[in-house]
Structure formats: C-alpha cells, structure tokens
Design a protein around this motif. Structure first.
Motif, PDB file in Angstrom:
ATOM      1  N   GLY A 249       0.815  -1.210   0.000  1.00 35.43           N
ATOM      2  CA  GLY A 249       0.000   0.000   0.000  1.00 35.43           C
ATOM      3  C   GLY A 249       0.848   1.258   0.000  1.00 35.43           C
ATOM      4  O   GLY A 249       0.512   2.249  -0.664  1.00 35.43           O
ATOM      5  N   GLY A 250       1.964   1.214   0.734  1.00 34.74           N
ATOM      6  CA  GLY A 250       2.863   2.363   0.763  1.00 34.74           C
ATOM      7  C   GLY A 250       3.462   2.642  -0.607  1.00 34.74           C
ATOM      8  O   GLY A 250       3.586   3.800  -1.028  1.00 34.74           O
ATOM      9  N   TYR A 251       3.831   1.580  -1.304  1.00 35.71           N
ATOM     10  CA  TYR A 251       4.355   1.755  -2.662  1.00 35.71           C
ATOM     11  C   TYR A 251       3.288   2.324  -3.594  1.00 35.71           C
ATOM     12  O   TYR A 251       3.580   3.178  -4.452  1.00 35.71           O
ATOM     13  N   ALA A 252       2.050   1.837  -3.476  1.00 34.54           N
ATOM     14  CA  ALA A 252       0.973   2.367  -4.313  1.00 34.54           C
ATOM     15  C   ALA A 252       0.779   3.859  -4.051  1.00 34.54           C
ATOM     16  O   ALA A 252       0.625   4.657  -4.997  1.00 34.54           O
ATOM     17  N   ASN A 253       0.810   4.257  -2.798  1.00 32.70           N
ATOM     18  CA  ASN A 253       0.699   5.674  -2.465  1.00 32.70           C
ATOM     19  C   ASN A 253       1.847   6.466  -3.085  1.00 32.70           C
ATOM     20  O   ASN A 253       1.653   7.571  -3.610  1.00 32.70           O
ATOM     21  N   GLY A 254       3.043   5.901  -3.007  1.00 29.76           N
ATOM     22  CA  GLY A 254       4.205   6.579  -3.573  1.00 29.76           C
ATOM     23  C   GLY A 254       4.075   6.787  -5.067  1.00 29.76           C
ATOM     24  O   GLY A 254       4.472   7.833  -5.606  1.00 29.76           O
ATOM     25  N   MET A 255       3.511   5.800  -5.780  1.00 28.22           N
ATOM     26  CA  MET A 255       3.325   5.948  -7.220  1.00 28.22           C
ATOM     27  C   MET A 255       2.266   7.003  -7.531  1.00 28.22           C
ATOM     28  O   MET A 255       2.402   7.778  -8.481  1.00 28.22           O
ATOM     29  N   ARG A 256       1.201   7.033  -6.739  1.00 31.55           N
ATOM     30  CA  ARG A 256       0.193   8.099  -6.930  1.00 31.55           C
ATOM     31  C   ARG A 256       0.842   9.468  -6.779  1.00 31.55           C
ATOM     32  O   ARG A 256       0.617  10.376  -7.598  1.00 31.55           O
ATOM     33  N   ASP A 257       1.666   9.637  -5.744  1.00 29.16           N
ATOM     34  CA  ASP A 257       2.268  10.940  -5.478  1.00 29.16           C
ATOM     35  C   ASP A 257       3.306  11.298  -6.538  1.00 29.16           C
ATOM     36  O   ASP A 257       3.424  12.463  -6.938  1.00 29.16           O
ATOM     37  N   LEU A 258       4.067  10.301  -7.015  1.00 32.50           N
ATOM     38  CA  LEU A 258       5.023  10.573  -8.094  1.00 32.50           C
ATOM     39  C   LEU A 258       4.284  11.037  -9.348  1.00 32.50           C
ATOM     40  O   LEU A 258       4.677  12.026  -9.984  1.00 32.50           O
ATOM     41  N   LEU A 259       3.221  10.352  -9.719  1.00 29.85           N
ATOM     42  CA  LEU A 259       2.452  10.744 -10.902  1.00 29.85           C
ATOM     43  C   LEU A 259       1.869  12.143 -10.737  1.00 29.85           C
ATOM     44  O   LEU A 259       1.832  12.933 -11.694  1.00 29.85           O
ATOM     45  N   THR A 260       1.423  12.457  -9.529  1.00 29.30           N
ATOM     46  CA  THR A 260       0.868  13.793  -9.280  1.00 29.30           C
ATOM     47  C   THR A 260       1.932  14.861  -9.470  1.00 29.30           C
ATOM     48  O   THR A 260       1.692  15.893 -10.105  1.00 29.30           O
ATOM     49  N   VAL A 261       3.128  14.617  -8.958  1.00 21.92           N
ATOM     50  CA  VAL A 261       4.236  15.565  -9.128  1.00 21.92           C
ATOM     51  C   VAL A 261       4.573  15.730 -10.606  1.00 21.92           C
ATOM     52  O   VAL A 261       4.875  16.833 -11.075  1.00 21.92           O
ATOM     53  N   LEU A 262       4.472  14.638 -11.373  1.00 20.23           N
ATOM     54  CA  LEU A 262       4.797  14.690 -12.800  1.00 20.23           C
ATOM     55  C   LEU A 262       3.651  15.229 -13.649  1.00 20.23           C
ATOM     56  O   LEU A 262       3.782  15.352 -14.865  1.00 20.23           O
ATOM     57  N   GLY A 263       2.518  15.529 -13.016  1.00 17.23           N
ATOM     58  CA  GLY A 263       1.385  16.093 -13.737  1.00 17.23           C
ATOM     59  C   GLY A 263       0.624  15.081 -14.564  1.00 17.23           C
ATOM     60  O   GLY A 263      -0.012  15.428 -15.558  1.00 17.23           O
TER      61      GLY A 263
END
Length: 328
Positions: free
Chosen positions: A74-88
C-alpha cells in the motif's frame, strides 16, 4: 533504456529516480523485487513509439532513496500516486512485474479513478507459491548472509558462476543472470534492509501472503492483461490460470521459451501484446456509485450450468456486473 536520461524528483523528502520516454497514453512500468527501472530497457523504445512511458525506481531500489520507511504494498501504491501527481499525470495503464505486479494491483484497487488498465507480468499476489530464494529473505540470518555474499571476491565468484549456469541450454537456469544482478545490488546494506522489509510484508515461510483473490471481482470493469513465461521458476506459470479464474475477462498470454522475465526474453512480442492490449480496450472510467455497488454485492458467483437445451442461469450480481461492463 538506451539514451533515456534518468530524472530525479523529491517526494516526501525522498529522491525518486525515473525515466520518461515517448508520448501518448501513459504506461507506468513497475519493476520487481531487487530490480530497478533497467529491467524494462528491452521494451521501452518500442513502447515509447505509441505511449508515454514512465519507469521509476521504487523506493529502496536502484537510484531512488533507501530510507527507513514504509515498504508495504500500500505504501508503494501511495508513492506511485504521489510521483504521478508531481509529474502532472492523471491516469495510467499500470504494468507490474513480479512484486511490481502486486503494487500495480494495489494501485488499481486504491486509485481506480487513476487507473485505465491493469497489466500483470509474472505477478505476485495470485497464489501462495514462490521460490525458496525469496522466502529465505524472511529468515533471521538473511542480512548477515547477504553481507558475506556481497564481499568483493565472493560476489564476483558467485556472479561468474551464475552467469555460467545461465548460459547452459536449460530452462531451469534461464533467469540466473537476473539473480546475479539482484545480488549485485545487495552490496548496499540499505538496499538489503529495504528488500527485507518488503518481503516480510508479503511473504512468510509458507509463501506469499498478499493476494488479490478476495478483491478480483473489482476488476470486472477494468481491462486486464496477464503475461507469463512458461518456464518461470520464481512464481509458477499456473498462477496465470489463477488470474484467468479470478478475472475471467482478462487477456492471458503465456509465452513459450520464457522465464520470470518474459519482457526481456521476448521484448518484441511483449511490446506487441501490451500495445495491442491498450489499443484494443477502452480505458476504465471510475464511477463512485458503481464501485459502491461492487462492494455491496461482493464477489460474484460463476454462472450456473444449465441442462442441455436450456439457457444457463445467471445469478443477479453477475447480470449486474455484465451491464456495468457494457456501460449501462
């Protein structure tokens, strides 16, 4: 990954390394345990001809930071969501290999509004069986043993031996070169600690703990593709059959003369499968009301076989799912 430049962004105070290539519908490529973004090198250029490809190093791997942190699925999934958000980037087809497949499934479950499709490559989370080499990471002496194997002389000898075995014309030794690369990454004690935290969250002495079985019905309205190598010795190919049972609408491809890394054994075929999967399916659209109905109805029973000459009986929840898939 050729000349593609590794980029770095900071998310929650930690460096996240990734590569970005191409343009078009976005593919998020998630690597497996102990690997990094370079596992996708054989297919990135082909996929980037029609897609935007994002291939990150997961936290604790590659050039990304390796902090004392949350290494749960779950932590990794959250991290991918946040990375994608930063990348727009808003929505993706998420593609996960091995442990990355477990992260991909978790991402699709946690963030269905951001997931257009799900592609699993020799994925974890589809059955308990897994190679003893991964189960060994949960044992008390793992960290110390890997520290010894990482000593320069012994590490080079082990790497050379594994490379020689991989060159033998045997399916059982096919992936030993990849094992050697993973052992090479264990030179960094922070990487060894991260791997230990990851594995302890998803594997115990009996095998894989985390499974999608109880939530597979939620994929009914999301296109799903499963790719496996017939000679996989890390996670058995019969798990592809498990995926077909859990998600009957999924596209399942089993590649001959391929092991745990089918995207590296047959890069052209793999890129062709993934490209066709994206082109031939509509991206999933999130509906909060529909998601709620899925959760309320729960897992759906399979159709009841009818007597000859009579139509099969469909339980009401199945009929509802079929209507939803068709967009009703």
């Amino acid at each position: 990954m050729g000349a593609t430049t590794v980029q770095v962004v900071e998310v929650h105070g930690h460096r996240r390394a990734y590569v970005r290539a191409g343009s078009g519908p976005v593919l998020l490529l998630l690597h497996g345990l102990g690997c990094d973004r370079t596992t996708w090198e054989p297919v990135v250029e082909r996929l980037a001809e029609r897609h935007t490809v994002i291939a990150p190093d997961l936290l604790g791997h590659g050039l990304s930071d390796k902090p004392r942190a949350d290494y749960s699925v779950g932590g990794y999934a959250n991290g991918m969501r946040d990375l994608l958000t930063v990348l727009g980037i808003d929505k993706v087809t998420v593609v996960g290999h091995s442990f990355g497949g477990g992260v991909a499934m978790q991402f699709a479950y946690q963030f269905p509004e951001r997931t257009e499709r799900l592609a699993l490559v020799a994925s974890g989370g589809l059955g308990p069986e897994v190679t003893p080499l991964i189960r060994a990471v949960t044992t008390p002496g793992y960290h110390q043993a890997m520290g010894v194997l990482s000593l320069p002389g012994l590490r080079h000898a082990v790497r050379g031996g594994l490379g020689a075995l991989e060159r033998l014309p045997l399916s059982a030794t096919r992936d030993l070169g990849e094992v050697a690369d993973i052992l090479e990454s264990f030179r960094d004690p922070r990487a060894r600690a991260a791997i230990r935290h990851v594995v302890r969250g998803v594997v115990d002495w009996r095998g894989q703990v985390v499974t999608m079985a109880d939530r597979a019905y939620l994929t009914a309205a999301m296109p799903m593709c499963v790719v496996w190598g017939r000679d996989d010795r890390v996670i058995p190919v019969r798990h592809a059959e498990n995926a077909a049972r859990l998600a009957p609408a999924a596209r399942v491809e089993v590649l001959d003369d391929a092991g745990h890394f089918p995207h590296k054994d047959h890069p052209e075929r793999f890129a062709e499968i993934l490209t066709d999967f994206v082109a031939s399916t509509r991206p999933a659209t999130y509906s909060r009301a529909r998601w709620r109905r899925y959760l309320v109805d729960g897992p759906v029973a399979p159709p009841v076989q009818a007597e000859a000459g009579r139509a099969p009986v469909q339980p009401v929840p199945v009929a509802r799912v079929l209507r939803l898939v068709r967009g009703a």
